[in-house]
Structures are given as structure tokens and as C-alpha cells.
Design an enzyme around this catalytic site. Sequence first.
Site, PDB file in Angstrom:
ATOM      1  N   GLU A  70       0.833  -1.210   0.000  1.00  0.00           N
ATOM      2  CA  GLU A  70       0.000   0.000   0.000  1.00  0.00           C
ATOM      3  C   GLU A  70       0.866   1.259   0.000  1.00  0.00           C
ATOM      4  OE1 GLU A  70      -3.417   1.168  -0.750  1.00  0.00           O
ATOM      5  OE2 GLU A  70      -3.569  -0.830   0.100  1.00  0.00           O
ATOM      6  N   LYS A  73       2.165   1.847  -3.586  1.00  0.00           N
ATOM      7  CA  LYS A  73       1.149   1.765  -4.648  1.00  0.00           C
ATOM      8  C   LYS A  73       1.068   3.175  -5.260  1.00  0.00           C
ATOM      9  CE  LYS A  73      -3.835   0.852  -4.847  1.00  0.00           C
ATOM     10  NZ  LYS A  73      -5.034   0.432  -4.113  1.00  0.00           N
ATOM     11  N   GLY A 102      -4.254  -7.592  -4.184  1.00  0.00           N
ATOM     12  CA  GLY A 102      -5.006  -6.475  -4.739  1.00  0.00           C
ATOM     13  C   GLY A 102      -4.117  -5.322  -5.162  1.00  0.00           C
ATOM     14  N   LYS A 139     -11.262  -1.862 -12.320  1.00  0.00           N
ATOM     15  CA  LYS A 139     -10.641  -0.614 -11.876  1.00  0.00           C
ATOM     16  C   LYS A 139      -9.213  -0.834 -11.382  1.00  0.00           C
ATOM     17  CE  LYS A 139     -14.033   0.873  -8.984  1.00  0.00           C
ATOM     18  NZ  LYS A 139     -14.808   1.859  -8.209  1.00  0.00           N
ATOM     19  N   LYS A 148      -5.877   7.747  -0.693  1.00  0.00           N
ATOM     20  CA  LYS A 148      -5.943   6.388  -1.238  1.00  0.00           C
ATOM     21  C   LYS A 148      -6.676   6.386  -2.579  1.00  0.00           C
ATOM     22  CE  LYS A 148      -7.545   1.774  -0.236  1.00  0.00           C
ATOM     23  NZ  LYS A 148      -6.334   0.991  -0.470  1.00  0.00           N
ATOM     24  N   LEU A 167      -4.336 -19.610  -1.849  1.00  0.00           N
ATOM     25  CA  LEU A 167      -4.700 -18.960  -0.581  1.00  0.00           C
ATOM     26  C   LEU A 167      -4.186 -19.719   0.640  1.00  0.00           C
ATOM     27  CD1 LEU A 167      -8.406 -17.975  -1.375  1.00  0.00           C
ATOM     28  CD2 LEU A 167      -6.329 -16.619  -1.696  1.00  0.00           C
ATOM     29  N   GLU A 181     -14.487  -8.549   2.411  1.00  0.00           N
ATOM     30  CA  GLU A 181     -15.087  -8.272   1.094  1.00  0.00           C
ATOM     31  C   GLU A 181     -16.100  -9.364   0.728  1.00  0.00           C
ATOM     32  OE1 GLU A 181     -14.855  -5.529  -0.498  1.00  0.00           O
ATOM     33  OE2 GLU A 181     -12.833  -4.677  -0.464  1.00  0.00           O
ATOM     34  N   HIS A 249     -17.094   1.294   1.795  1.00  0.00           N
ATOM     35  CA  HIS A 249     -16.030   2.041   1.118  1.00  0.00           C
ATOM     36  C   HIS A 249     -16.237   3.553   1.159  1.00  0.00           C
ATOM     37  CE1 HIS A 249     -15.268  -2.036  -0.228  1.00  0.00           C
ATOM     38  NE2 HIS A 249     -14.085  -1.658  -0.639  1.00  0.00           N
ATOM     39  N   HIS A 265      -6.970  -3.153   4.252  1.00  0.00           N
ATOM     40  CA  HIS A 265      -8.147  -2.724   3.505  1.00  0.00           C
ATOM     41  C   HIS A 265      -9.437  -3.369   4.056  1.00  0.00           C
ATOM     42  CE1 HIS A 265     -10.437  -1.246   0.114  1.00  0.00           C
ATOM     43  NE2 HIS A 265     -10.861  -2.475  -0.141  1.00  0.00           N
TER      44      HIS A 265
HETATM   45  N1  LIG Z   1      -9.525  -2.403  -7.953  1.00  0.00           N
HETATM   46  C1  LIG Z   1     -10.460  -2.871  -7.186  1.00  0.00           C
HETATM   47  O1  LIG Z   1     -11.605  -3.020  -7.596  1.00  0.00           O
HETATM   48  C2  LIG Z   1     -10.145  -3.234  -5.760  1.00  0.00           C
HETATM   49  C3  LIG Z   1     -11.077  -3.927  -4.983  1.00  0.00           C
HETATM   50  C4  LIG Z   1     -10.726  -4.285  -3.680  1.00  0.00           C
HETATM   51  C5  LIG Z   1      -9.482  -3.949  -3.170  1.00  0.00           C
HETATM   52  N2  LIG Z   1      -8.616  -3.263  -3.943  1.00  0.00           N
HETATM   53  C6  LIG Z   1      -7.287  -2.916  -3.429  1.00  0.00           C
HETATM   54  O2  LIG Z   1      -6.609  -4.111  -3.070  1.00  0.00           O
HETATM   55  C7  LIG Z   1      -5.625  -3.789  -2.094  1.00  0.00           C
HETATM   56  C8  LIG Z   1      -5.640  -4.826  -1.000  1.00  0.00           C
HETATM   57  O3  LIG Z   1      -5.324  -6.070  -1.560  1.00  0.00           O
HETATM   58  P1  LIG Z   1      -4.718  -7.270  -0.691  1.00  0.00           P
HETATM   59  O4  LIG Z   1      -5.469  -7.380   0.572  1.00  0.00           O
HETATM   60  O5  LIG Z   1      -4.643  -8.427  -1.585  1.00  0.00           O
HETATM   61  O6  LIG Z   1      -3.283  -6.727  -0.263  1.00  0.00           O
HETATM   62  P2  LIG Z   1      -1.828  -6.901  -0.912  1.00  0.00           P
HETATM   63  O7  LIG Z   1      -1.864  -6.887  -2.372  1.00  0.00           O
HETATM   64  O8  LIG Z   1      -0.994  -5.906  -0.213  1.00  0.00           O
HETATM   65  O9  LIG Z   1      -1.378  -8.363  -0.459  1.00  0.00           O
HETATM   66  C9  LIG Z   1      -1.305  -8.673   0.893  1.00  0.00           C
HETATM   67  C10 LIG Z   1      -0.034  -9.409   1.286  1.00  0.00           C
HETATM   68  O10 LIG Z   1      -0.158 -10.789   0.959  1.00  0.00           O
HETATM   69  C11 LIG Z   1       1.046 -11.272   0.362  1.00  0.00           C
HETATM   70  N3  LIG Z   1       0.604 -12.361  -0.498  1.00  0.00           N
HETATM   71  C12 LIG Z   1      -0.059 -12.278  -1.660  1.00  0.00           C
HETATM   72  N4  LIG Z   1      -0.434 -13.491  -2.068  1.00  0.00           N
HETATM   73  C13 LIG Z   1       0.009 -14.370  -1.143  1.00  0.00           C
HETATM   74  C14 LIG Z   1      -0.086 -15.774  -0.999  1.00  0.00           C
HETATM   75  N5  LIG Z   1      -0.762 -16.518  -1.878  1.00  0.00           N
HETATM   76  N6  LIG Z   1       0.495 -16.346   0.076  1.00  0.00           N
HETATM   77  C15 LIG Z   1       1.139 -15.596   0.996  1.00  0.00           C
HETATM   78  N7  LIG Z   1       1.251 -14.268   0.935  1.00  0.00           N
HETATM   79  C16 LIG Z   1       0.683 -13.659  -0.142  1.00  0.00           C
HETATM   80  C17 LIG Z   1       1.597 -10.064  -0.343  1.00  0.00           C
HETATM   81  O11 LIG Z   1       2.984 -10.208  -0.531  1.00  0.00           O
HETATM   82  C18 LIG Z   1       1.245  -8.945   0.614  1.00  0.00           C
HETATM   83  O12 LIG Z   1       2.202  -8.812   1.610  1.00  0.00           O
HETATM   84  C19 LIG Z   1      -5.942  -2.404  -1.592  1.00  0.00           C
HETATM   85  O13 LIG Z   1      -5.015  -1.482  -2.114  1.00  0.00           O
HETATM   86  C20 LIG Z   1      -7.310  -2.123  -2.153  1.00  0.00           C
HETATM   87  O14 LIG Z   1      -7.528  -0.746  -2.367  1.00  0.00           O
HETATM   88  C21 LIG Z   1      -8.902  -2.906  -5.222  1.00  0.00           C
END
Ligand SMILES: NC(=O)c1ccc[n+]([C@@H]2O[C@H](COP(=O)([O-])OP(=O)(O)OC[C@H]3O[C@@H](n4cnc5c(N)ncnc54)[C@H](O)[C@@H]3O)[C@@H](O)[C@H]2O)c1
Length: 385
Positions: A70, A73, A102, A139, A148, A167, A181, A249, A265
Site C-alpha cells: 500500500e 502503490k 489487490g 478498476k 488512497k 490462498l 469483502e 467504502h 483494507h
Molecule cells: N480495484 C479494485 O476493484 C479493488 C477492490 C478491492 C481492493 N482493492 C485494493 O486491493 C488492495 C488490498 O489487496 P490485498 O489485501 O490483496 O493486499 P496486498 O496486495 O498488499 O497483499 C497482501 C499481502 O499478501 C502477500 N501475499 C499475496 N499473495 C500471497 C499468498 N498466496 N500467500 C502468501 N502471501 C501472499 C503479499 O505479498 C502482501 O504482503 C488495496 O489497495 C485495495 O484498495 C482494489
Amino acid sequence: MDCVYARRFDVAVRRGLASDQPRELSTWIGNRRMLLITTPTVYRLYGEALYRKLLELGVDVTVHVAQLSERNKTLSTVANICDVAAVAGLGRRDVFAALGGGVCCDVVSVAASLYRRGVPYVTIPSTLIGQIDAGVGIKGAVNANGRKNELGCYWPPEAVFVDPSLLRSLSRRHLRSGSAELAKIAIIADPALFEDLYEHAELLLDSGYSEPQRRADALIERAIELILAELEPNCFEDQSYERSLDLGHTFSPRLEERTHYALLHGEAVAIDIALSCRIGTELGWLDPNDSRRILSLLLRLGLPIDHVQLDHRLVRDAIDVTTRHRAGHLNLPIPSSIGSIRILQDAGAIGTEKICAILPRTRPRRERSRLRRVPRELHKSERNS
Ligand SMILES: NC(=O)c1ccc[n+]([C@@H]2O[C@H](COP(=O)([O-])OP(=O)(O)OC[C@H]3O[C@@H](n4cnc5c(N)ncnc54)[C@H](O)[C@@H]3O)[C@@H](O)[C@H]2O)c1
């Protein structure tokens, strides 16, 4: 000029898609060049193996491993990706691929929308948020000017490859964050999904969404289906700014900023949903029993439902910024039951003061003691921030 820009993309969901059997992905890429963008953690866990398999399958692939969190980003991270693409010689038909959470999906979407005025990209989301939300939407965004998602684009992926087996290695805290979510879409549109999540919450979190496996896969597929159905009629947000998907949101972006992203998030989304429920009961739109059930699901998922930084100033700021963002109306989505949403168009209908007055009551003693217990990591990260 009458210019119509229609887009179609497929979402494939299957265990092994990005790990054991990337043949589908390699067939999709065909003889185009591919720039695989990922983070150090995900590269170590899955990226390196995927890269080797793609090479074996004859894909012309370059890997770019970058810190994508974040805090970075940003536009400069996007510019970096574009530089790497240029050095690797990617042309207009070549493909970017986001393998990560994300943040990775958001940043790659923006980079793909800018590079040579737009190139195709695919997502291979590796977090729960990525798989059910960020990776399947259209998006992309980066943070700027202390805000943000201040800059962004609507740039649909060409295809999405969701492999729920990724996962298993995700931390419990990020699984919980993604579950917010999942809870959101259930609250918006599907009481059966809500009950499923409620019933299996603990096992899903314990097993990294791999047990009960059929149930976990069905939950993920259902969430994706529902999100796409909500997005489709108003994909580019040019029809309306009244969007059910904005549940959770409105206040949450300000909370994320205020905590310097110590709050994840999904954690911020959960707190926002809890406040929206309380506004709903105050308005008489949401039955208090349904409100309690929603808060109970969030707590069951180990999510916070309140935060010390959620104060009057933050609420006022959120209302101002959101009203500007949603073209003059607050358009706050409020659960009206489990499975349906009403939109509060203007804060005036309840009054900003009244929303602020709800805040102290968001901390009744019983919940406060529960808050102290969950989630522990949250308090730790706040202390460190
Ligand atoms: N564009 C959209 O429509 C939309 C929708 C929802 C959220 N978002 C955005 O998504 C972001 C949040 O995403 P997030 O929660 O995935 O966070 P992130 O992308 O920061 O990932 C979280 C952590 O998980 C680790 N990781 C990823 N995959 C892994 C796996 N399989 N095993 C172990 N570790 C792993 C990453 O290295 C990171 O440290 C926010 O910036 C939010 O604004 C965007």
C-alpha cells in the site's frame, strides 16, 4: 462521432490453474510476449515455479519482481513497470500479467492502461481480496497526494485466472481481511452466501480457504459471480454513482489513510460496514436483529468493528470527500436486510451530527471487551506504526 467501447473477459476458477497446470494460461498468451509482475513473497512461493513452467511451455516471458504494498502503490511504481516493459520490448499486443494481491492487480491495471496508451493484461490474483474483488473488477488505482486510490483507470483485464489453492499460504490476517469483502457481497446480495460464510468461518480461516474445499470453492465462485453481476450494468460508473458495491467504502479509505495503512483494507471495510449498519438502524431501515447478525459475522471472521481513529473529524472528512467523488451526493449504501441495500443519497437525511453522535455508541461495553480480543495483530501493527 458515436464511439462504443465494449469489453468482454473471462474468469476461470480452478485449483492448480496458476500452480500445477499453467497450460491454460500459456495457451491464452500464445505467441505474444508476457511481462509477469509479482512481489518477492509471491515470487518465492509461486512465481518462480510458474515462470519456469511457462518457459518450458514456450512462452516468451520476462519477470519483474517489485515491492508492491500500500505504501508504494504509486505512480512511480507504475512508471517503473512501464520502463521494464519497454526494456523487455513489449509491443501493443503483448501482455502484462499481475501475479499477486489487490495492490499488484491495481498497479498492473494502471500500468497496462498507460503503456503504449493501453495494452492487454491478465490477472492471477493470489489473495482472497484479489480473487473475489480487485483481480476481477475493471478498476486500477494508485495512491497520490496522501489520498488512497486518488489516481486510477477503468481498464478491464483480458482474462482472470483464479486459483484458490494459492490462498493456503496467505496469512490469517489477510484471509480475514479478504473475508470482509466476501461478507460485503453476501450482505449486499445473497443471504445464503452469508449463512454459509457464517457457518464455516472458522474452518475457512484455519485452512486458508481449502476446507471444506467444495464449499470454499463454491463461496469464491459465488462471490465472483455476484460482483460481476453488480458491476456489469454500470461497469464504467457512467450510469450511476449509486452503487451497492460501495458498501464499506465510504469511511474506510479515510481510516486507511489516517492509520498510514497499518489497518488493512478489509479491516477498514469491516469497520465501515459496522458503522453503516448502525446508521441503518438509526434511520429505521435495518432491523436491529439483522444488524446484530451482521456485526456478529464480522466478529466471527476476526474483524474489527470499530476503531479509535473513527472520530467526528474523520466522519466529516469522509462525507465531504465522498460527496465530491460521487458527483454531489453521498450515496452511502446501507444494508436494509441481509441481502439488500438502500442508498442514503444525502447525509442531510440523517445529519452529519447524528452520524457523529452514533460514534460513541459504536462502542458498547460488551463489544468493547470483544474488540480488545480481536484481532490481536491489528493492535500490534498499530503500535508499530
Ligand atoms: N480495484 C479494485 O476493484 C479493488 C477492490 C478491492 C481492493 N482493492 C485494493 O486491493 C488492495 C488490498 O489487496 P490485498 O489485501 O490483496 O493486499 P496486498 O496486495 O498488499 O497483499 C497482501 C499481502 O499478501 C502477500 N501475499 C499475496 N499473495 C500471497 C499468498 N498466496 N500467500 C502468501 N502471501 C501472499 C503479499 O505479498 C502482501 O504482503 C488495496 O489497495 C485495495 O484498495 C482494489
